[in-house]
Design a protein around this motif. Structure first.
Motif, PDB file in Angstrom:
ATOM      1  N   VAL A 132       0.750  -1.244  -0.103  1.00 14.06           N
ATOM      2  CA  VAL A 132      -0.128  -0.180  -0.061  1.00 14.06           C
ATOM      3  C   VAL A 132       0.868   1.204  -0.065  1.00 14.06           C
ATOM      4  CG1 VAL A 132      -1.563   1.141   1.385  1.00 14.06           C
ATOM      5  CG2 VAL A 132      -1.917  -1.020   0.976  1.00 14.06           C
ATOM      6  N   VAL A 133       2.052   1.362   0.828  1.00 13.91           N
ATOM      7  CA  VAL A 133       2.844   2.529   0.842  1.00 13.91           C
ATOM      8  C   VAL A 133       3.501   2.571  -0.423  1.00 13.91           C
ATOM      9  CG1 VAL A 133       4.825   3.462   2.177  1.00 13.91           C
ATOM     10  CG2 VAL A 133       3.142   2.390   3.373  1.00 13.91           C
ATOM     11  N   ARG A 134       3.965   1.516  -1.018  1.00 18.20           N
ATOM     12  CA  ARG A 134       4.712   1.714  -2.242  1.00 18.20           C
ATOM     13  C   ARG A 134       3.807   2.178  -3.416  1.00 18.20           C
ATOM     14  NH1 ARG A 134       8.008  -3.355  -5.282  1.00 18.20           N
ATOM     15  NH2 ARG A 134       8.751  -2.198  -7.086  1.00 18.20           N
ATOM     16  N   ALA A 135       2.581   1.674  -3.380  1.00 20.43           N
ATOM     17  CA  ALA A 135       1.683   2.085  -4.487  1.00 20.43           C
ATOM     18  C   ALA A 135       1.380   3.558  -4.254  1.00 20.43           C
ATOM     19  CB  ALA A 135       0.422   1.485  -4.211  1.00 20.43           C
ATOM     20  N   ALA A 136       1.143   4.095  -2.955  1.00 26.15           N
ATOM     21  CA  ALA A 136       0.798   5.325  -2.516  1.00 26.15           C
ATOM     22  C   ALA A 136       2.272   6.157  -2.951  1.00 26.15           C
ATOM     23  CB  ALA A 136       0.508   5.628  -1.146  1.00 26.15           C
ATOM     24  N   GLN A 137       3.351   5.981  -2.659  1.00 23.62           N
ATOM     25  CA  GLN A 137       4.612   6.700  -3.067  1.00 23.62           C
ATOM     26  C   GLN A 137       4.495   6.830  -4.505  1.00 23.62           C
ATOM     27  OE1 GLN A 137       7.718   6.254  -4.508  1.00 23.62           O
ATOM     28  NE2 GLN A 137       8.747   7.822  -3.291  1.00 23.62           N
ATOM     29  N   GLN A 138       4.289   5.699  -5.397  1.00 26.86           N
ATOM     30  CA  GLN A 138       4.283   5.685  -7.014  1.00 26.86           C
ATOM     31  C   GLN A 138       3.237   6.699  -7.161  1.00 26.86           C
ATOM     32  OE1 GLN A 138       6.376   4.843  -8.969  1.00 26.86           O
ATOM     33  NE2 GLN A 138       5.444   5.114 -10.627  1.00 26.86           N
ATOM     34  N   PHE A 160      11.798  18.155  -3.628  1.00 26.39           N
ATOM     35  CA  PHE A 160      11.109  17.980  -2.347  1.00 26.39           C
ATOM     36  C   PHE A 160      11.232  16.272  -2.077  1.00 26.39           C
ATOM     37  CE2 PHE A 160       8.003  18.842  -5.744  1.00 26.39           C
ATOM     38  CZ  PHE A 160       7.459  17.775  -5.981  1.00 26.39           C
ATOM     39  N   SER A 161      10.766  15.928  -0.816  1.00 24.98           N
ATOM     40  CA  SER A 161      10.505  14.418  -0.642  1.00 24.98           C
ATOM     41  C   SER A 161       9.213  14.111  -0.905  1.00 24.98           C
ATOM     42  CB  SER A 161      11.019  14.282   0.670  1.00 24.98           C
ATOM     43  OG  SER A 161       9.927  14.813   1.758  1.00 24.98           O
ATOM     44  N   ILE A 162       9.084  12.827  -1.210  1.00 25.06           N
ATOM     45  CA  ILE A 162       7.790  12.093  -1.325  1.00 25.06           C
ATOM     46  C   ILE A 162       7.796  11.035  -0.519  1.00 25.06           C
ATOM     47  CG2 ILE A 162       5.974  10.736  -2.765  1.00 25.06           C
ATOM     48  CD1 ILE A 162       6.802  12.601  -5.095  1.00 25.06           C
ATOM     49  N   GLU A 163       7.206  10.808   0.613  1.00 24.95           N
ATOM     50  CA  GLU A 163       7.581   9.779   1.691  1.00 24.95           C
ATOM     51  C   GLU A 163       6.214   9.545   2.441  1.00 24.95           C
ATOM     52  OE1 GLU A 163       9.659  11.462   5.161  1.00 24.95           O
ATOM     53  OE2 GLU A 163       9.920  13.399   4.236  1.00 24.95           O
ATOM     54  N   PRO A 164       5.342   8.890   1.875  1.00 21.00           N
ATOM     55  CA  PRO A 164       4.035   8.275   2.537  1.00 21.00           C
ATOM     56  C   PRO A 164       4.573   7.219   3.556  1.00 21.00           C
ATOM     57  CG  PRO A 164       4.086   7.559   0.445  1.00 21.00           C
ATOM     58  CD  PRO A 164       5.258   8.471   0.444  1.00 21.00           C
ATOM     59  N   GLY A 165       3.652   6.958   4.414  1.00 22.38           N
ATOM     60  CA  GLY A 165       4.105   5.961   5.430  1.00 22.38           C
ATOM     61  C   GLY A 165       3.060   5.384   6.186  1.00 22.38           C
ATOM     62  N   ILE A 166       3.030   4.050   6.792  1.00 25.91           N
ATOM     63  CA  ILE A 166       1.933   3.651   7.553  1.00 25.91           C
ATOM     64  C   ILE A 166       2.480   3.004   8.903  1.00 25.91           C
ATOM     65  CG2 ILE A 166       0.187   1.571   7.784  1.00 25.91           C
ATOM     66  CD1 ILE A 166      -0.246   1.992   4.773  1.00 25.91           C
ATOM     67  N   TYR A 167       1.834   3.683   9.936  1.00 26.73           N
ATOM     68  CA  TYR A 167       2.690   3.201  11.259  1.00 26.73           C
ATOM     69  C   TYR A 167       1.607   2.819  12.138  1.00 26.73           C
ATOM     70  CZ  TYR A 167       5.577   6.659   8.954  1.00 26.73           C
ATOM     71  OH  TYR A 167       6.256   7.529   8.146  1.00 26.73           O
ATOM     72  N   LEU A 168       1.835   1.366  12.376  1.00 17.91           N
ATOM     73  CA  LEU A 168       0.959   0.531  13.414  1.00 17.91           C
ATOM     74  C   LEU A 168       1.542   0.445  14.575  1.00 17.91           C
ATOM     75  CD1 LEU A 168      -0.042  -2.377  10.666  1.00 17.91           C
ATOM     76  CD2 LEU A 168      -1.250  -0.115  11.369  1.00 17.91           C
ATOM     77  N   PRO A 169       0.842   1.218  15.743  1.00 16.58           N
ATOM     78  CA  PRO A 169       1.457   1.368  16.973  1.00 16.58           C
ATOM     79  C   PRO A 169       1.589  -0.228  17.558  1.00 16.58           C
ATOM     80  CG  PRO A 169      -0.276   2.843  16.875  1.00 16.58           C
ATOM     81  CD  PRO A 169      -0.286   2.224  15.540  1.00 16.58           C
ATOM     82  N   GLY A 170       2.862  -0.461  18.334  1.00 15.87           N
ATOM     83  CA  GLY A 170       3.210  -1.596  18.973  1.00 15.87           C
ATOM     84  C   GLY A 170       3.506  -2.650  17.804  1.00 15.87           C
TER      85      GLY A 170
END
Length: 365
Positions: A254-260, A324-334
């Motif tokens: 998902v992150v890779r697709a969002a970045q692309q 500029f940067s393009i750097e989407p991310g997903i962060y799942l706590p714990g």
């Protein structure tokens, strides 16, 4: 010298459009940009470049630092106004600014200098450089873009080396220290950060590497950068120690697709916020929107974070030469985090990546 003079001319035009009388540029990236001069130490002694439309640019500088200032590439295009210890430098500065003038002041200016100027010339008004002239250094010249590309290539080379070391059984600090060494090996004069977020630590976007021992099965976020030949690098790749689970691979994809998708949205005339929206919408549609907790990007140049910012509400449009940067991310706590980051420059037809390592989920030992 021609380039520095052109930058000053362009800055004064932007200031005029913003209703300003000029700029007051103190030591830091703005002063380097306009003169090539970077004092060896930023001290309590006043140094300031005064840019006023219709007047020659003046650099107010302590007399003991004049030789260093004169040696800078772009200082030949300005007039030096030096002062000695025991003189009042603010009287010198007050004589160079227009009464009741309104000036953009470098964000890095010391408060003591601003307050002293206001005492010497109470009618002068100053405003933040970034708030009034946010695009001042945003559009890069060709040479600047190539320096950023070289910095990006050096960071890429460091990444290709670090993924060859063993991760499992080493601490985050151990990997980060090696990564910093590699950045210097490939030409960085300054390392600004090496984020190594393993396992649950990867869910903190700005995790400071620590003594956690990396284990088999960990997702590991690697975010690193600094300065090479005066210009910044900043890239992020996410690796995995051993094969990932199906759930981990799904989040990564998902992150890779969002970045692309965000990269493909880059083109002249598009609002900065649109690049953020494209990446965020894709992540939201996949069910992870609440776990994407930062803007999608920031400008880069003489510093690793500067305008333009790719964030909701930023309506400035993309212009060829912006970087500029393009750097989407997903962060799942714990659990874990995933981020993929490239530096991108706007071309006449779209976006060009300045980081070119593989975007897949690299498996490390």
């Amino acid at each position: 010298m021609k380039s520095y003079a052109h930058r000053i001319e362009r800055a004064l035009a932007q200031a005029h459009e913003a209703g300003l009388d000029g700029l007051l540029v103190t030591p830091g990236p703005d002063l380097v940009y306009f003169t090539g001069y970077q004092p060896t130490a930023i001290t309590e002694r006043l140094t300031v470049l005064v840019l006023v439309a219709g007047r020659d640019p003046h650099l107010v500088v302590p007399v003991l630092e004049r030789p260093d200032a004169e040696a800078a590439d772009g200082v030949a295009a300005v007039t030096l106004a030096d002062w000695k210890d025991g003189d009042d430098p603010y009287a010198v500065l007050a004589g160079l600014v227009a009464p009741r003038g309104r000036y953009a002041l470098s964000d890095s200016a010391w408060a003591m200098h601003l307050l002293a100027l206001q005492l010497a010339q109470p009618s002068v008004r100053c405003t933040s450089m970034t708030s009034t002239l946010p695009m001042l250094r945003a559009v890069k010249e060709e040479d600047e873009v190539e320096r950023l590309a070289a910095a990006g290539a050096a960071a890429d080379a460091a990444y290709e080396k670090i993924v060859g070391v063993r991760f499992a059984g080493r601490t985050e600090t151990g990997v980060g220290t090696e990564l910093a060494r590699l950045l210097r090996e490939f030409g960085h004069s300054q390392v600004d950060f090496t984020v190594v977020g393993s396992g649950p630590n990867g869910a903190n976007p700005h995790h400071e590497m620590g003594d956690r021992v990396i284990r088999d099965g960990d997702m590991v976020v690697l975010d690193f950068g600094g300065l090479k030949d005066g210009y910044g690098s900043d890239t992020t790749r996410t690796v995995h120690v051993g094969p990932p689970t199906a759930g981990e691979q799904e989040v990564f994809d998902v992150v890779r697709a969002a970045q692309q998708a965000a990269l493909e949205a880059v083109r002249p005339g598009v609002a900065c916020q649109e690049i953020d929206r494209v990446a965020r919408q894709l992540i939201t549609d996949a069910g992870y929107g609440q776990f994407f907790i930062h803007r999608v990007g920031h400008g880069i140049g003489l510093t690793t974070h500067e305008p333009p910012y790719l964030v909701r509400g930023e309506e400035h449009t993309l212009v060829p030469g912006m970087c500029f940067s393009i750097e989407p991310g997903i962060y799942l706590p714990g659990q874990f985090g995933v981020r993929i980051e490239d530096i991108v420059t706007v071309t006449e037809t779209g976006g060009r990546r300045l980081n070119n390592t593989d975007h897949g989920l690299r498996i490390v030992a």
